[in-house]
Design a protein around this motif. Structure first.
Motif, PDB file in Angstrom:
ATOM      1  N   ILE A   1      -5.397 -14.273  -3.503  1.00 34.26           N
ATOM      2  CA  ILE A   1      -6.676 -14.428  -4.132  1.00 34.26           C
ATOM      3  C   ILE A   1      -7.646 -13.842  -3.604  1.00 34.26           C
ATOM      4  O   ILE A   1      -7.822 -13.821  -2.382  1.00 34.26           O
ATOM      5  N   GLY A   2      -8.379 -12.768  -4.079  1.00 33.65           N
ATOM      6  CA  GLY A   2      -9.517 -11.956  -3.641  1.00 33.65           C
ATOM      7  C   GLY A   2     -10.075 -11.173  -4.445  1.00 33.65           C
ATOM      8  O   GLY A   2      -9.945 -11.393  -5.694  1.00 33.65           O
ATOM      9  N   SER A   3     -11.146 -10.277  -4.217  1.00 35.14           N
ATOM     10  CA  SER A   3     -11.755  -9.440  -4.691  1.00 35.14           C
ATOM     11  C   SER A   3     -11.180  -8.085  -5.242  1.00 35.14           C
ATOM     12  O   SER A   3     -11.599  -7.304  -5.994  1.00 35.14           O
ATOM     13  N   ASP A   4     -10.181  -7.886  -4.335  1.00 35.11           N
ATOM     14  CA  ASP A   4      -9.290  -6.423  -4.617  1.00 35.11           C
ATOM     15  C   ASP A   4      -8.771  -6.588  -6.035  1.00 35.11           C
ATOM     16  O   ASP A   4      -8.493  -7.563  -6.738  1.00 35.11           O
ATOM     17  N   ALA A   5      -8.603  -5.428  -6.374  1.00 32.81           N
ATOM     18  CA  ALA A   5      -7.916  -5.265  -7.961  1.00 32.81           C
ATOM     19  C   ALA A   5      -6.570  -5.552  -7.998  1.00 32.81           C
ATOM     20  O   ALA A   5      -5.873  -5.978  -8.840  1.00 32.81           O
ATOM     21  N   SER A   6      -5.676  -5.426  -6.657  1.00 34.50           N
ATOM     22  CA  SER A   6      -4.498  -5.746  -6.772  1.00 34.50           C
ATOM     23  C   SER A   6      -4.388  -7.161  -6.291  1.00 34.50           C
ATOM     24  O   SER A   6      -3.047  -7.697  -6.429  1.00 34.50           O
TER      25      SER A   6
ATOM     26  N   LEU B   1     -15.602 -12.296  -3.410  1.00 36.93           N
ATOM     27  CA  LEU B   1     -14.859 -12.908  -2.327  1.00 36.93           C
ATOM     28  C   LEU B   1     -14.448 -11.533  -1.395  1.00 36.93           C
ATOM     29  O   LEU B   1     -14.567 -10.512  -1.798  1.00 36.93           O
ATOM     30  N   GLU B   2     -13.735 -11.961  -0.150  1.00 37.85           N
ATOM     31  CA  GLU B   2     -13.300 -10.712   0.534  1.00 37.85           C
ATOM     32  C   GLU B   2     -12.270 -10.106  -0.221  1.00 37.85           C
ATOM     33  O   GLU B   2     -11.711 -10.859  -1.344  1.00 37.85           O
ATOM     34  N   GLY B   3     -11.865  -8.792   0.006  1.00 35.81           N
ATOM     35  CA  GLY B   3     -10.737  -8.302  -0.535  1.00 35.81           C
ATOM     36  C   GLY B   3      -9.512  -9.046  -0.786  1.00 35.81           C
ATOM     37  O   GLY B   3      -8.910  -9.222  -1.894  1.00 35.81           O
ATOM     38  N   LEU B   4      -8.838  -9.649   0.242  1.00 37.28           N
ATOM     39  CA  LEU B   4      -7.934 -10.419   0.660  1.00 37.28           C
ATOM     40  C   LEU B   4      -8.578 -11.823   0.787  1.00 37.28           C
ATOM     41  O   LEU B   4      -8.813 -11.814   2.330  1.00 37.28           O
ATOM     42  N   HIS B   5      -8.823 -12.784   0.375  1.00 36.41           N
ATOM     43  CA  HIS B   5      -9.771 -14.083   0.998  1.00 36.41           C
ATOM     44  C   HIS B   5      -8.644 -15.005   1.132  1.00 36.41           C
ATOM     45  O   HIS B   5      -8.845 -15.840   2.161  1.00 36.41           O
ATOM     46  N   ALA B   6      -7.590 -15.218   0.476  1.00 37.53           N
ATOM     47  CA  ALA B   6      -6.562 -16.321   0.806  1.00 37.53           C
ATOM     48  C   ALA B   6      -5.206 -16.019  -0.077  1.00 37.53           C
ATOM     49  O   ALA B   6      -5.187 -15.361  -0.987  1.00 37.53           O
ATOM     50  N   GLU B   7      -4.024 -16.751   0.545  1.00 40.26           N
ATOM     51  CA  GLU B   7      -2.790 -16.648  -0.116  1.00 40.26           C
ATOM     52  C   GLU B   7      -2.251 -17.841  -0.105  1.00 40.26           C
ATOM     53  O   GLU B   7      -2.539 -18.737   0.631  1.00 40.26           O
ATOM     54  N   ILE B   8      -1.452 -18.267  -1.375  1.00 37.58           N
ATOM     55  CA  ILE B   8      -0.777 -19.098  -1.525  1.00 37.58           C
ATOM     56  C   ILE B   8       0.579 -18.927  -1.438  1.00 37.58           C
ATOM     57  O   ILE B   8       1.097 -18.248  -2.376  1.00 37.58           O
TER      58      ILE B   8
ATOM     59  N   PRO C   1      -5.534 -19.059   4.645  1.00 37.79           N
ATOM     60  CA  PRO C   1      -6.865 -18.526   4.421  1.00 37.79           C
ATOM     61  C   PRO C   1      -7.276 -17.368   5.297  1.00 37.79           C
ATOM     62  O   PRO C   1      -6.540 -17.070   6.275  1.00 37.79           O
ATOM     63  N   HIS C   2      -7.756 -16.158   4.703  1.00 38.15           N
ATOM     64  CA  HIS C   2      -8.046 -14.983   5.506  1.00 38.15           C
ATOM     65  C   HIS C   2      -9.747 -14.849   5.556  1.00 38.15           C
ATOM     66  O   HIS C   2     -10.252 -14.320   6.636  1.00 38.15           O
ATOM     67  N   GLY C   3     -10.185 -15.352   4.619  1.00 43.19           N
ATOM     68  CA  GLY C   3     -11.759 -15.573   4.557  1.00 43.19           C
ATOM     69  C   GLY C   3     -12.247 -17.001   4.679  1.00 43.19           C
ATOM     70  O   GLY C   3     -11.296 -17.923   5.016  1.00 43.19           O
ATOM     71  N   LYS C   4     -13.441 -17.463   4.452  1.00 44.60           N
ATOM     72  CA  LYS C   4     -14.154 -18.646   4.683  1.00 44.60           C
ATOM     73  C   LYS C   4     -13.668 -19.638   3.472  1.00 44.60           C
ATOM     74  O   LYS C   4     -13.657 -19.182   2.442  1.00 44.60           O
ATOM     75  N   VAL C   5     -13.049 -20.674   3.921  1.00 49.45           N
ATOM     76  CA  VAL C   5     -12.442 -21.630   2.902  1.00 49.45           C
ATOM     77  C   VAL C   5     -12.899 -23.126   3.353  1.00 49.45           C
ATOM     78  O   VAL C   5     -12.882 -23.329   4.443  1.00 49.45           O
ATOM     79  N   ALA C   6     -13.505 -23.860   2.304  1.00 52.49           N
ATOM     80  CA  ALA C   6     -13.692 -25.205   2.520  1.00 52.49           C
ATOM     81  C   ALA C   6     -13.154 -26.024   1.254  1.00 52.49           C
ATOM     82  O   ALA C   6     -12.075 -25.715   0.605  1.00 52.49           O
TER      83      ALA C   6
END
Length: 289
Positions: free
Chosen positions: A183-188, A196-203, A215-220
């Motif tokens: 999950i993020g803003s990168d096209a990939s 969001l950050e390029g890679l913001h989080a993964e599940i 989480p890789h970025g800020k998560v709440a």
């Protein structure tokens, strides 16, 4: 037919096979017959009718407005017929026409080991009055988990919209069909979200068939702001302006403690240790108001 009246003044005695003599009396002066005996040993040795035999007799007495009261050497034993039987005793006797007496008076009839001919028990064996549950309090039960196949239950993310901005449309869903969803803003990114950050989080779908937020970025939201969080049905993930909710059908949600679930349990769940992974899992609903 009601309205029976009995007048009785009778003394009796009998001798059992062992030679013991039991004496008693039967008195009546209206609708109540009172029977008294001076010993119960002969009865507990094998001559007492069973509850199955007593119930129809007690109902017959009640239909005719009669009451038979039986007393022993230690007090009142039982009343049959037109009696006010407590609800707790009806659970035992299964009859509103049988009222049990004092436990001390019943005790001689409940003793074991008086011969193979004994057929009687007004109470279940070794059950005291008032009725008390027989519960083993130290049983340790092994906690199990769901038997459904890996990845079942349609695990998914639903884009949450609050009441102020909801346009009446069904919220968007993203099915977690891959082992890792980025999950993020990168096209990939598998879920591409602006802001969001390029890679913001993964599940990550791990070996225990759990879906874990990394989480890789800020998560709440209802998940931990730092570190990995095992997702449970109803968990909310807030990333920037985006709020997503995790759902998985209950039959396949392993839940806490790895066999139940946290979502919708209406109570805070204390942290619990999972021996399968060696980790302590926290409440999936933490932070939900």
């Amino acid at each position: 037919m009601n309205g029976f009246r009995l007048d009785m003044d009778l003394d009796f005695s009998f001798t059992d096979e062992s030679g013991a003599v039991t004496r008693g009396s039967a008195r009546a002066g209206g609708s109540e017959i009172r029977v008294a005996v001076d010993a119960l040993e002969s009865f507990s040795a094998g001559g007492i009718p069973s509850l199955e035999e007593i119930r129809p007799l007690a109902k017959t007495f009640a239909d005719r407005g009669l009451t038979v009261v039986v007393d022993g050497p230690d007090g009142h034993i039982v009343s049959l017929g037109a009696v006010a039987s407590p609800a707790s005793q009806r659970l035992i006797t299964r009859s509103p026409h049988i009222k049990l007496g004092k436990l001390g008076a019943l005790a001689p009839l409940l003793k074991r080991g008086r011969g193979p001919a004994r057929r009687f028990s007004l109470l279940p064996p070794q059950t005291p009055l008032p009725l008390m549950p027989t519960v083993r309090r130290s049983i340790v039960r092994r906690i199990t988990t769901t038997h459904h196949t890996r990845g079942s239950g349609r695990p998914r993310l639903i884009f949450v919209q609050d009441s102020a901005s909801w346009n009446g449309q069904v919220p968007r869903e993203f099915t977690l069909s891959s082992e890792i969803v980025r999950i993020g803003s990168d096209a990939s990114s598998d879920v591409q979200l602006a802001g969001l950050e390029g890679l913001h989080a993964e599940i990550v779908h791990n070996a225990d068939d759990e879906y874990v937020l990394v989480p890789h970025g800020k998560v709440a939201g209802s998940v931990g702001s730092t570190g990995e969080s095992v997702l449970r049905t109803g968990a909310r993930i807030q990333m920037g302006q985006w709020c997503l909710a995790y759902f998985r059908e209950e039959f396949a949600d392993h839940g806490r403690p790895f066999g139940g679930r946290s979502g919708g349990e209406l109570a805070y769940q204390a942290p619990q240790f999972d021996p399968r992974t060696g980790t302590t899992e926290r409440d999936g609903s933490r932070g939900i108001s």
